[in-house]
Each structure stands twice: as structure tokens, then as C-alpha cells.
Design a protein around this motif. Sequence first.
Motif, PDB file in Angstrom:
ATOM      1  N   PRO A  54      -6.308   5.892  -7.346  1.00  0.00           N
ATOM      2  CA  PRO A  54      -6.439   5.067  -8.550  1.00  0.00           C
ATOM      3  C   PRO A  54      -7.257   3.815  -8.223  1.00  0.00           C
ATOM      4  CG  PRO A  54      -4.115   5.446  -7.963  1.00  0.00           C
ATOM      5  CD  PRO A  54      -4.963   5.863  -6.813  1.00  0.00           C
ATOM      6  N   PHE A  55      -7.929   3.255  -9.225  1.00  0.00           N
ATOM      7  CA  PHE A  55      -8.644   2.006  -8.963  1.00  0.00           C
ATOM      8  C   PHE A  55      -8.795   1.174 -10.221  1.00  0.00           C
ATOM      9  CE2 PHE A  55     -11.818   5.239  -9.767  1.00  0.00           C
ATOM     10  CZ  PHE A  55     -12.749   4.633 -10.583  1.00  0.00           C
ATOM     11  N   HIS A  56      -8.842  -0.144  -9.995  1.00  0.00           N
ATOM     12  CA  HIS A  56      -9.116  -1.138 -11.037  1.00  0.00           C
ATOM     13  C   HIS A  56     -10.553  -1.597 -10.832  1.00  0.00           C
ATOM     14  CE1 HIS A  56      -4.996  -1.962 -12.352  1.00  0.00           C
ATOM     15  NE2 HIS A  56      -4.621  -2.012 -11.102  1.00  0.00           N
ATOM     16  N   SER A  57     -11.367  -1.503 -11.862  1.00  0.00           N
ATOM     17  CA  SER A  57     -12.744  -2.008 -11.787  1.00  0.00           C
ATOM     18  C   SER A  57     -12.811  -3.343 -12.504  1.00  0.00           C
ATOM     19  CB  SER A  57     -13.708  -1.051 -12.487  1.00  0.00           C
ATOM     20  OG  SER A  57     -13.729   0.185 -11.847  1.00  0.00           O
ATOM     21  N   ARG A  58     -13.405  -4.299 -11.847  1.00  0.00           N
ATOM     22  CA  ARG A  58     -13.669  -5.588 -12.486  1.00  0.00           C
ATOM     23  C   ARG A  58     -15.174  -5.861 -12.361  1.00  0.00           C
ATOM     24  NH1 ARG A  58      -8.957  -5.561  -9.922  1.00  0.00           N
ATOM     25  NH2 ARG A  58      -9.698  -6.410  -7.977  1.00  0.00           N
ATOM     26  N   GLU A  59     -15.617  -6.932 -12.952  1.00  0.00           N
ATOM     27  CA  GLU A  59     -17.058  -7.179 -13.008  1.00  0.00           C
ATOM     28  C   GLU A  59     -17.703  -7.257 -11.618  1.00  0.00           C
ATOM     29  OE1 GLU A  59     -19.884 -10.345 -15.246  1.00  0.00           O
ATOM     30  OE2 GLU A  59     -17.987  -9.826 -16.214  1.00  0.00           O
ATOM     31  N   THR A  60     -17.074  -7.968 -10.705  1.00  0.00           N
ATOM     32  CA  THR A  60     -17.704  -8.181  -9.400  1.00  0.00           C
ATOM     33  C   THR A  60     -16.950  -7.553  -8.238  1.00  0.00           C
ATOM     34  OG1 THR A  60     -16.524 -10.268  -9.149  1.00  0.00           O
ATOM     35  CG2 THR A  60     -18.739 -10.366 -10.134  1.00  0.00           C
ATOM     36  N   GLU A  61     -15.782  -6.973  -8.510  1.00  0.00           N
ATOM     37  CA  GLU A  61     -14.970  -6.429  -7.418  1.00  0.00           C
ATOM     38  C   GLU A  61     -14.081  -5.314  -7.957  1.00  0.00           C
ATOM     39  OE1 GLU A  61     -12.674  -9.895  -6.495  1.00  0.00           O
ATOM     40  OE2 GLU A  61     -11.742  -9.792  -8.448  1.00  0.00           O
ATOM     41  N   PHE A  62     -13.407  -4.639  -7.033  1.00  0.00           N
ATOM     42  CA  PHE A  62     -12.467  -3.611  -7.456  1.00  0.00           C
ATOM     43  C   PHE A  62     -11.335  -3.490  -6.452  1.00  0.00           C
ATOM     44  CE2 PHE A  62     -15.404  -1.562  -4.676  1.00  0.00           C
ATOM     45  CZ  PHE A  62     -14.849  -0.373  -4.197  1.00  0.00           C
ATOM     46  N   THR A  63     -10.232  -2.895  -6.917  1.00  0.00           N
ATOM     47  CA  THR A  63      -9.103  -2.586  -6.048  1.00  0.00           C
ATOM     48  C   THR A  63      -8.972  -1.075  -6.030  1.00  0.00           C
ATOM     49  OG1 THR A  63      -7.977  -4.643  -6.600  1.00  0.00           O
ATOM     50  CG2 THR A  63      -6.623  -2.888  -5.658  1.00  0.00           C
ATOM     51  N   TYR A  64      -8.941  -0.514  -4.836  1.00  0.00           N
ATOM     52  CA  TYR A  64      -8.932   0.936  -4.648  1.00  0.00           C
ATOM     53  C   TYR A  64      -7.688   1.305  -3.866  1.00  0.00           C
ATOM     54  CZ  TYR A  64     -11.236   5.494  -3.921  1.00  0.00           C
ATOM     55  OH  TYR A  64     -11.582   6.820  -3.935  1.00  0.00           O
ATOM     56  N   TYR A  65      -6.979   2.315  -4.329  1.00  0.00           N
ATOM     57  CA  TYR A  65      -5.769   2.785  -3.661  1.00  0.00           C
ATOM     58  C   TYR A  65      -6.005   4.212  -3.179  1.00  0.00           C
ATOM     59  CZ  TYR A  65      -3.754  -0.877  -6.660  1.00  0.00           C
ATOM     60  OH  TYR A  65      -3.487  -2.058  -7.303  1.00  0.00           O
ATOM     61  N   VAL A  66      -5.439   4.566  -2.047  1.00  0.00           N
ATOM     62  CA  VAL A  66      -5.400   5.962  -1.618  1.00  0.00           C
ATOM     63  C   VAL A  66      -3.920   6.299  -1.517  1.00  0.00           C
ATOM     64  CG1 VAL A  66      -6.027   7.673   0.116  1.00  0.00           C
ATOM     65  CG2 VAL A  66      -7.585   5.762  -0.368  1.00  0.00           C
ATOM     66  N   THR A  67      -3.470   7.226  -2.380  1.00  0.00           N
ATOM     67  CA  THR A  67      -2.040   7.444  -2.527  1.00  0.00           C
ATOM     68  C   THR A  67      -1.675   8.923  -2.500  1.00  0.00           C
ATOM     69  OG1 THR A  67      -2.115   7.604  -4.941  1.00  0.00           O
ATOM     70  CG2 THR A  67      -1.891   5.384  -4.003  1.00  0.00           C
ATOM     71  N   LYS A  68      -0.405   9.153  -2.271  1.00  0.00           N
ATOM     72  CA  LYS A  68       0.182  10.492  -2.333  1.00  0.00           C
ATOM     73  C   LYS A  68       1.168  10.504  -3.498  1.00  0.00           C
ATOM     74  CE  LYS A  68       1.185  14.622  -0.810  1.00  0.00           C
ATOM     75  NZ  LYS A  68       0.296  15.695  -1.148  1.00  0.00           N
ATOM     76  N   PRO A  69       1.120  11.519  -4.369  1.00  0.00           N
ATOM     77  CA  PRO A  69       2.114  11.605  -5.436  1.00  0.00           C
ATOM     78  C   PRO A  69       3.515  11.819  -4.843  1.00  0.00           C
ATOM     79  CG  PRO A  69       0.345  13.224  -5.769  1.00  0.00           C
ATOM     80  CD  PRO A  69       0.142  12.600  -4.437  1.00  0.00           C
ATOM     81  N   VAL A  70       4.505  11.188  -5.452  1.00  0.00           N
ATOM     82  CA  VAL A  70       5.890  11.314  -4.987  1.00  0.00           C
ATOM     83  C   VAL A  70       6.794  11.648  -6.177  1.00  0.00           C
ATOM     84  CG1 VAL A  70       5.602   9.774  -2.999  1.00  0.00           C
ATOM     85  CG2 VAL A  70       6.290   8.811  -5.203  1.00  0.00           C
ATOM     86  N   GLU A  71       7.940  12.273  -5.859  1.00  0.00           N
ATOM     87  CA  GLU A  71       8.930  12.605  -6.890  1.00  0.00           C
ATOM     88  C   GLU A  71       9.579  11.332  -7.428  1.00  0.00           C
ATOM     89  OE1 GLU A  71       9.449  15.590  -8.039  1.00  0.00           O
ATOM     90  OE2 GLU A  71       8.332  16.738  -6.544  1.00  0.00           O
ATOM     91  N   LYS A  72       9.893  10.410  -6.519  1.00  0.00           N
ATOM     92  CA  LYS A  72      10.508   9.143  -6.902  1.00  0.00           C
ATOM     93  C   LYS A  72      10.135   8.093  -5.869  1.00  0.00           C
ATOM     94  CE  LYS A  72      14.755  10.660  -4.723  1.00  0.00           C
ATOM     95  NZ  LYS A  72      16.130  11.052  -4.889  1.00  0.00           N
ATOM     96  N   ILE A  73      10.166   6.829  -6.299  1.00  0.00           N
ATOM     97  CA  ILE A  73       9.841   5.719  -5.409  1.00  0.00           C
ATOM     98  C   ILE A  73      11.149   5.068  -4.992  1.00  0.00           C
ATOM     99  CG2 ILE A  73       8.629   3.517  -5.180  1.00  0.00           C
ATOM    100  CD1 ILE A  73       6.709   4.528  -7.404  1.00  0.00           C
ATOM    101  N   GLU A  74      11.504   5.249  -3.721  1.00  0.00           N
ATOM    102  CA  GLU A  74      12.730   4.631  -3.201  1.00  0.00           C
ATOM    103  C   GLU A  74      12.350   3.575  -2.174  1.00  0.00           C
ATOM    104  OE1 GLU A  74      16.231   7.920  -3.491  1.00  0.00           O
ATOM    105  OE2 GLU A  74      14.872   8.104  -1.799  1.00  0.00           O
ATOM    106  N   THR A  75      11.927   4.043  -1.021  1.00  0.00           N
ATOM    107  CA  THR A  75      11.489   3.102   0.009  1.00  0.00           C
ATOM    108  C   THR A  75       9.984   3.219   0.161  1.00  0.00           C
ATOM    109  OG1 THR A  75      11.978   4.769   1.687  1.00  0.00           O
ATOM    110  CG2 THR A  75      13.654   3.092   1.313  1.00  0.00           C
ATOM    111  N   ILE A  76       9.348   2.062   0.289  1.00  0.00           N
ATOM    112  CA  ILE A  76       7.892   2.021   0.459  1.00  0.00           C
ATOM    113  C   ILE A  76       7.617   1.585   1.892  1.00  0.00           C
ATOM    114  CG2 ILE A  76       5.762   0.940  -0.330  1.00  0.00           C
ATOM    115  CD1 ILE A  76       7.216   0.527  -3.053  1.00  0.00           C
ATOM    116  N   PRO A  77       6.900   2.412   2.662  1.00  0.00           N
ATOM    117  CA  PRO A  77       6.610   2.054   4.051  1.00  0.00           C
ATOM    118  C   PRO A  77       5.887   0.704   4.159  1.00  0.00           C
ATOM    119  CG  PRO A  77       6.032   4.344   3.637  1.00  0.00           C
ATOM    120  CD  PRO A  77       6.346   3.720   2.304  1.00  0.00           C
ATOM    121  N   GLU A  78       6.109   0.038   5.268  1.00  0.00           N
ATOM    122  CA  GLU A  78       5.488  -1.255   5.555  1.00  0.00           C
ATOM    123  C   GLU A  78       3.975  -1.181   5.371  1.00  0.00           C
ATOM    124  OE1 GLU A  78       5.665  -5.188   7.626  1.00  0.00           O
ATOM    125  OE2 GLU A  78       7.360  -3.816   7.566  1.00  0.00           O
ATOM    126  N   GLY A  79       3.424  -2.148   4.640  1.00  0.00           N
ATOM    127  CA  GLY A  79       1.974  -2.208   4.443  1.00  0.00           C
ATOM    128  C   GLY A  79       1.455  -1.275   3.361  1.00  0.00           C
TER     129      GLY A  79
END
Length: 154
Positions: A54-79
Motif C-alpha cells: 500500500p502507499f500514500h502519494s503526496r505532491e513531493t513525497e510518498f509513504t510505501y509499505y511492504v506488507t503481508k496480509p494477516v487474519e488478525k492484528i495482535e502483536t506487531i513485530p518491532e520496527g
Amino acid sequence: MGIQVVEKEEIKVVGISWSGTYSDGEIIPSLFKMMENRLSEVPNQTVEPVLIAPFHSRETEFTYYVTKPVEKIETIPEGMVGFSIPRKNYVVGVHKGNQEEVKNTYLQMFEWMKEYGYEQDHYALSLEVYKEEHKQQNANGDLHFEIYLPVKTY
């Protein structure tokens, strides 16, 4: 390129994030390597053999994620980050080719949207979906991935 409109159900994901300028975008392939090295840390993974970027596009920058789909979000690994992508309508197309041609694929999709009266929802995340079956060719620079551009619904 067969462009169409689809509805995607809510997706929960866990992965890594990066923000920067468009000129710094060459870092993206290394984000995939980083995520693949940490996949075993992600709990509750779905069986779907994909990475979702997924990613957010803005005029001069963007945020890009590389993710794995999960059944539920319980614990999120460090970082890492975990979040839900709401159910949404998207214009979807497929990019096949090298990195330099990605921009053209997006431009074709934007043109199609304009021609058929769709307006991009800039408040929602766009998605790139990378399937396991294309992992080797993607690593070799012969990219093959799906692009989902969120559209406004009235």
C-alpha cells in the motif's frame, strides 16, 4: 492491459514502512528483501501467497509499505506497522515490464479513469499486489504486479 473496477474487502496487513521523496524511490526493491527476511516474524499470516504494497502519494513525497496480509492484528513485530485497509472500490490493472515502464502503466490507468468518469480517492491507499508466482521474475527486474487505484464513490 485489461483495466476494470473491482471492490476489495477489508484487508489487515503487517509489514514495514518507508517515507521519502519520489527520487529516493529506488530503495523500494530493498524493502521487499527486508520484508522477506522478516516474514517469519509476522503472526497470523493468511495463506494467500502475496505481498501487498500500500502507499500514500503526496505532491513531493510518498509513504510505501511492504506488507503481508494477516487474519488478525495482535502483536506487531518491532520496527513494523499493522493496519486495516477498509473495503473500497478500485480501478485495477496489471504492470508487466521493467521499472522504467511503471510510470507509463500508471498514466494509462489514470487516462482510463478519466475516460470512464472515475475520480481517484486521494485519501485512500493505493495498492500494489505482488504474487509469489512472479517473485523470481520480479527479482530479475521483469516486473509483474497488480495495481489498485482507489476511486471515489458517491
